[in-house]
Design a protein around this motif. Structure first.
Motif, PDB file in Angstrom:
ATOM      1  N   PRO A 187       5.828 -47.551  10.783  1.00  0.00           N
ATOM      2  CA  PRO A 187       5.359 -48.517  11.786  1.00  0.00           C
ATOM      3  C   PRO A 187       4.165 -48.021  12.588  1.00  0.00           C
ATOM      4  CG  PRO A 187       7.748 -48.491  11.739  1.00  0.00           C
ATOM      5  CD  PRO A 187       7.303 -47.379  10.833  1.00  0.00           C
ATOM      6  N   ALA A 188       4.157 -46.731  12.950  1.00  0.00           N
ATOM      7  CA  ALA A 188       3.023 -46.204  13.720  1.00  0.00           C
ATOM      8  C   ALA A 188       1.751 -46.215  12.881  1.00  0.00           C
ATOM      9  CB  ALA A 188       3.334 -44.781  14.195  1.00  0.00           C
ATOM     10  N   GLN A 189       1.857 -45.865  11.605  1.00  0.00           N
ATOM     11  CA  GLN A 189       0.692 -45.891  10.735  1.00  0.00           C
ATOM     12  C   GLN A 189       0.217 -47.319  10.488  1.00  0.00           C
ATOM     13  OE1 GLN A 189       2.573 -43.676   7.527  1.00  0.00           O
ATOM     14  NE2 GLN A 189       1.204 -41.933   7.860  1.00  0.00           N
ATOM     15  N   ARG A 190       1.155 -48.238  10.343  1.00  0.00           N
ATOM     16  CA  ARG A 190       0.780 -49.642  10.157  1.00  0.00           C
ATOM     17  C   ARG A 190      -0.003 -50.165  11.364  1.00  0.00           C
ATOM     18  NH1 ARG A 190       6.198 -52.686   7.754  1.00  0.00           N
ATOM     19  NH2 ARG A 190       6.530 -51.329   5.947  1.00  0.00           N
ATOM     20  N   GLU A 191       0.517 -49.881  12.537  1.00  0.00           N
ATOM     21  CA  GLU A 191      -0.161 -50.361  13.740  1.00  0.00           C
ATOM     22  C   GLU A 191      -1.542 -49.744  13.875  1.00  0.00           C
ATOM     23  OE1 GLU A 191       0.712 -51.084  18.479  1.00  0.00           O
ATOM     24  OE2 GLU A 191       2.073 -49.849  17.296  1.00  0.00           O
ATOM     25  N   GLY A 192      -1.666 -48.463  13.539  1.00  0.00           N
ATOM     26  CA  GLY A 192      -2.974 -47.817  13.603  1.00  0.00           C
ATOM     27  C   GLY A 192      -3.964 -48.433  12.634  1.00  0.00           C
ATOM     28  N   LEU A 193      -3.518 -48.718  11.407  1.00  0.00           N
ATOM     29  CA  LEU A 193      -4.410 -49.331  10.419  1.00  0.00           C
ATOM     30  C   LEU A 193      -4.807 -50.741  10.856  1.00  0.00           C
ATOM     31  CD1 LEU A 193      -5.809 -49.274   7.683  1.00  0.00           C
ATOM     32  CD2 LEU A 193      -3.650 -49.997   6.633  1.00  0.00           C
ATOM     33  N   LEU A 194      -3.851 -51.501  11.385  1.00  0.00           N
ATOM     34  CA  LEU A 194      -4.149 -52.858  11.831  1.00  0.00           C
ATOM     35  C   LEU A 194      -5.132 -52.851  12.992  1.00  0.00           C
ATOM     36  CD1 LEU A 194      -3.598 -55.889  11.645  1.00  0.00           C
ATOM     37  CD2 LEU A 194      -1.635 -55.553  13.164  1.00  0.00           C
ATOM     38  N   LEU A 195      -4.931 -51.962  13.960  1.00  0.00           N
ATOM     39  CA  LEU A 195      -5.846 -51.895  15.097  1.00  0.00           C
ATOM     40  C   LEU A 195      -7.234 -51.451  14.661  1.00  0.00           C
ATOM     41  CD1 LEU A 195      -3.561 -50.368  17.877  1.00  0.00           C
ATOM     42  CD2 LEU A 195      -4.421 -52.700  17.721  1.00  0.00           C
ATOM     43  N   ALA A 196      -7.304 -50.560  13.680  1.00  0.00           N
ATOM     44  CA  ALA A 196      -8.613 -50.130  13.181  1.00  0.00           C
ATOM     45  C   ALA A 196      -9.378 -51.314  12.591  1.00  0.00           C
ATOM     46  CB  ALA A 196      -8.438 -49.029  12.142  1.00  0.00           C
ATOM     47  N   LEU A 197      -8.699 -52.105  11.769  1.00  0.00           N
ATOM     48  CA  LEU A 197      -9.346 -53.293  11.205  1.00  0.00           C
ATOM     49  C   LEU A 197      -9.728 -54.281  12.299  1.00  0.00           C
ATOM     50  CD1 LEU A 197      -7.040 -53.868   8.107  1.00  0.00           C
ATOM     51  CD2 LEU A 197      -9.338 -52.887   8.131  1.00  0.00           C
ATOM     52  N   TRP A 198      -8.871 -54.404  13.286  1.00  0.00           N
ATOM     53  CA  TRP A 198      -9.135 -55.339  14.386  1.00  0.00           C
ATOM     54  C   TRP A 198     -10.399 -54.943  15.138  1.00  0.00           C
ATOM     55  CZ3 TRP A 198      -6.997 -59.869  15.773  1.00  0.00           C
ATOM     56  CH2 TRP A 198      -7.313 -60.367  17.035  1.00  0.00           C
ATOM     57  N   HIS A 199     -10.549 -53.652  15.433  1.00  0.00           N
ATOM     58  CA  HIS A 199     -11.731 -53.207  16.171  1.00  0.00           C
ATOM     59  C   HIS A 199     -12.998 -53.312  15.323  1.00  0.00           C
ATOM     60  CE1 HIS A 199      -9.900 -51.910  19.889  1.00  0.00           C
ATOM     61  NE2 HIS A 199      -8.987 -51.222  19.235  1.00  0.00           N
ATOM     62  N   ILE A 200     -12.881 -53.165  14.023  1.00  0.00           N
ATOM     63  CA  ILE A 200     -14.059 -53.259  13.169  1.00  0.00           C
ATOM     64  C   ILE A 200     -14.512 -54.705  13.021  1.00  0.00           C
ATOM     65  CG2 ILE A 200     -14.909 -52.938  10.812  1.00  0.00           C
ATOM     66  CD1 ILE A 200     -13.122 -50.470  10.615  1.00  0.00           C
ATOM     67  N   VAL A 201     -13.557 -55.603  12.770  1.00  0.00           N
ATOM     68  CA  VAL A 201     -13.894 -56.981  12.427  1.00  0.00           C
ATOM     69  C   VAL A 201     -13.689 -57.938  13.595  1.00  0.00           C
ATOM     70  CG1 VAL A 201     -13.336 -58.900  10.911  1.00  0.00           C
ATOM     71  CG2 VAL A 201     -13.366 -56.575  10.016  1.00  0.00           C
ATOM     72  N   GLY A 202     -12.514 -57.860  14.237  1.00  0.00           N
ATOM     73  CA  GLY A 202     -12.166 -58.846  15.251  1.00  0.00           C
ATOM     74  C   GLY A 202     -12.699 -58.552  16.623  1.00  0.00           C
ATOM     75  N   ASP A 203     -13.072 -57.302  16.893  1.00  0.00           N
ATOM     76  CA  ASP A 203     -13.515 -56.922  18.228  1.00  0.00           C
ATOM     77  C   ASP A 203     -14.947 -56.422  18.184  1.00  0.00           C
ATOM     78  OD1 ASP A 203     -13.186 -56.615  20.942  1.00  0.00           O
ATOM     79  OD2 ASP A 203     -12.473 -54.559  20.796  1.00  0.00           O
ATOM     80  N   ASN A 204     -15.767 -57.061  17.371  1.00  0.00           N
ATOM     81  CA  ASN A 204     -17.157 -56.657  17.203  1.00  0.00           C
ATOM     82  C   ASN A 204     -17.979 -57.108  18.398  1.00  0.00           C
ATOM     83  OD1 ASN A 204     -19.652 -55.921  16.311  1.00  0.00           O
ATOM     84  ND2 ASN A 204     -19.719 -57.315  14.568  1.00  0.00           N
ATOM     85  N   PRO A 205     -18.513 -56.177  19.224  1.00  0.00           N
ATOM     86  CA  PRO A 205     -19.266 -56.573  20.413  1.00  0.00           C
ATOM     87  C   PRO A 205     -20.624 -57.166  20.096  1.00  0.00           C
ATOM     88  CG  PRO A 205     -19.372 -54.207  20.150  1.00  0.00           C
ATOM     89  CD  PRO A 205     -18.442 -54.714  19.077  1.00  0.00           C
ATOM     90  N   ARG A 206     -21.124 -56.959  18.897  1.00  0.00           N
ATOM     91  CA  ARG A 206     -22.432 -57.466  18.534  1.00  0.00           C
ATOM     92  C   ARG A 206     -22.295 -58.842  17.885  1.00  0.00           C
ATOM     93  NH1 ARG A 206     -26.296 -53.509  18.445  1.00  0.00           N
ATOM     94  NH2 ARG A 206     -27.476 -54.522  16.801  1.00  0.00           N
ATOM     95  N   ARG A 207     -23.390 -59.508  17.740  1.00  0.00           N
ATOM     96  CA  ARG A 207     -23.392 -60.861  17.194  1.00  0.00           C
ATOM     97  C   ARG A 207     -23.402 -60.875  15.665  1.00  0.00           C
ATOM     98  NH1 ARG A 207     -21.448 -64.258  20.871  1.00  0.00           N
ATOM     99  NH2 ARG A 207     -22.456 -63.987  22.883  1.00  0.00           N
ATOM    100  N   THR A 208     -23.406 -59.692  15.045  1.00  0.00           N
ATOM    101  CA  THR A 208     -23.418 -59.639  13.597  1.00  0.00           C
ATOM    102  C   THR A 208     -22.048 -60.002  13.035  1.00  0.00           C
ATOM    103  OG1 THR A 208     -22.910 -57.271  13.711  1.00  0.00           O
ATOM    104  CG2 THR A 208     -25.229 -57.895  13.573  1.00  0.00           C
ATOM    105  N   THR A 209     -22.037 -60.345  11.759  1.00  0.00           N
ATOM    106  CA  THR A 209     -20.802 -60.706  11.085  1.00  0.00           C
ATOM    107  C   THR A 209     -20.296 -59.488  10.328  1.00  0.00           C
ATOM    108  OG1 THR A 209     -21.549 -62.979  10.845  1.00  0.00           O
ATOM    109  CG2 THR A 209     -19.751 -62.267   9.428  1.00  0.00           C
ATOM    110  N   ALA A 210     -19.223 -58.889  10.817  1.00  0.00           N
ATOM    111  CA  ALA A 210     -18.665 -57.691  10.190  1.00  0.00           C
ATOM    112  C   ALA A 210     -17.561 -58.087   9.228  1.00  0.00           C
ATOM    113  CB  ALA A 210     -18.140 -56.733  11.249  1.00  0.00           C
ATOM    114  N   SER A 211     -17.409 -57.314   8.175  1.00  0.00           N
ATOM    115  CA  SER A 211     -16.335 -57.513   7.207  1.00  0.00           C
ATOM    116  C   SER A 211     -15.867 -56.158   6.728  1.00  0.00           C
ATOM    117  CB  SER A 211     -16.820 -58.365   6.027  1.00  0.00           C
ATOM    118  OG  SER A 211     -17.897 -57.720   5.363  1.00  0.00           O
ATOM    119  N   ALA A 212     -14.712 -56.138   6.070  1.00  0.00           N
ATOM    120  CA  ALA A 212     -14.152 -54.873   5.614  1.00  0.00           C
ATOM    121  C   ALA A 212     -13.305 -55.095   4.371  1.00  0.00           C
ATOM    122  CB  ALA A 212     -13.317 -54.211   6.716  1.00  0.00           C
TER     123      ALA A 212
END
Length: 419
Positions: free
Chosen positions: A312-337
């Motif tokens: 569960p801890a590893q799952r949450e870490g992986l999910l948050l990493a994806l979230w910060h890369i794609v869902g929490d992008n401070p710039r106006r660019t379109t990020a994907s992963a």
């Protein structure tokens, strides 16, 4: 027989996303409780202050008004609009349907027309609109209770009408045109600030609710299905039971008519597909599919379902990493992963199994990712980062307990020791 889904009213990166009904209902309840009523209450207090200020201005101007009713017909109409809209909104559970919005807009227009007719040609002696500007402020709570576009457009229309009235009197009003334009701006600025604040708050609530709903997938067992799949299975179960009941009660004869036989075959095929997909349809696929911010931006390459082996801890870490890369992008660019999971070639350790995870991000630089992303990746396992033009790559080597591998039968093609 289609599965009912509720489409979220989102824009930009969320356009076209269809959230499962239960997930959408939960998000809507939180949004209504925090982003609607409470926010509207605070904005209503600010609206009251603005209206009171314009009323005080009207009282101060009463001495220079020519004989007649003065500004009071417009203010009486404004009071009627306030009382009627407040009572209707409270009766409807603090919702503003289209018909009520139309009534409010008609009331605001009536107030503006009444006042402009009363003060026509009086700008030169210092008489500026008061009730009209206060009427525009009534659109502030409306923006907090429904979509912000209509109140914003209406406020600009009111401001434009007041500005045009001031400019048309420029020849006779002289320097008083400037206060007239200031009053016109005061009819627009509060609504603009309200719309900015409401839209920002709604985005914040929507993002946090989406993350909270998606994080619920990290505790699911290997064989669990997500909200979208569980709703489809429930619908399939209901359709199958209805068909069997109709056959058993004699409402449908045997042998089955061609159309009913075709329906039965379709149900069986959909059940088989769902059962096959369920063997490798892990929590990570559910999290990506059911997130308005990750769906369409993240591709999971995990054909053997190795994501289910993470703690569960590893799952949450992986999910948050994806979230910060794609869902929490401070710039106006379109990020994907793209996320790829596979076993490492090193099986020397008798206690642990090496699992290799690769996150290949595009459209964002590693320098622009929040620091919390790197902390989240660290909870998954040791990692190395490779920067490239237009993105970066993270290679994670994580350890999974061998006991978790034996709790469920491996999916088809799963590699084990000695193979």
């Amino acid at each position: 027989m289609s599965i009912p889904f509720e489409e979220t009213a989102t824009r930009g990166r969320e356009r076209g996303f269809r959230r499962p009904v239960r997930s959408a209902r939960a998000a809507g309840d939180v949004h209504a409780g925090h982003g609607g009523r409470r926010l509207a209450l605070g904005i209503a207090v600010a609206t009251g202050v603005i209206v009171a200020t314009h009323l005080a201005h009207a009282v101060a101007l009463i001495e220079i008004y020519p004989p007649g009713p003065g500004p009071w017909p417009a203010w009486v109409a404004l009071a009627a609009v306030v009382a009627g809209s407040w009572a209707a909104t409270a009766a409807l559970g603090y919702r503003v349907p289209d018909w009520l919005l139309a009534c409010v807009l008609a009331g605001v227009a009536t107030v503006v027309v009444l006042e402009l007719l009363e003060i026509e040609g009086l700008l030169g002696i210092g008489i500026t609109p008061t009730a009209a500007a206060a009427a525009s402020a009534l659109l502030m709570p409306v923006a907090a209770l429904r979509a912000t576009r209509a109140p914003l457009i209406a406020s600009f229309v009111v401001g434009a009408v007041l500005a045009a009235d001031a400019l048309l009197q420029a020849a006779t009003a002289g320097r008083w045109v400037v206060p007239g334009l200031v009053v016109a701006g005061s009819a627009v600025l509060p609504v603009v600030l309200t719309v900015i604040g409401v839209d920002g708050f709604r985005r914040l609530v929507r993002r946090e609710v989406d993350l909270s709903l998606v994080q619920s997938t990290v505790a699911t067992p290997r064989s669990a299905v997500g909200m979208r799949a569980s709703e489809e299975l429930a619908q399939l179960d209901f359709d199958a039971e209805s068909l069997l009941e109709d056959v058993g009660s004699g409402r449908i004869p045997i042998p089955l008519p061609p159309d009913i036989a075709e329906l039965a075959g379709e149900l069986a095929a959909r059940l088989r597909v769902r059962l096959i997909e369920g063997r490798t349809d892990t929590w990570l696929r559910h999290a990506v599919t059911e997130s308005a911010y990750l769906s369409g931006r993240v591709r999971v390459d995990d054909p053997l379902g190795y994501a289910a082996r993470l703690s569960p801890a590893q799952r949450e870490g992986l999910l948050l990493a994806l979230w910060h890369i794609v869902g929490d992008n401070p710039r106006r660019t379109t990020a994907s992963a793209v996320v790829r999971l596979d076993l490492s070639d090193d099986f020397d350790d008798d206690r642990d199994v090496d699992l290799g995870i690769v996150i290949d991000a595009s459209g964002i630089s590693s320098r622009h990712v929040d620091h919390a992303m790197w902390e989240a990746v660290g909870t998954v396992g040791s990692n190395t980062t490779t920067n490239r033009r237009g993105g970066f790559r993270i290679d994670i080597d994580c350890q999974t307990d061998t006991t978790s591998w034996s709790t469920a039968a491996p999916g088809p093609g799963v590699r084990t020791r000695g193979t």
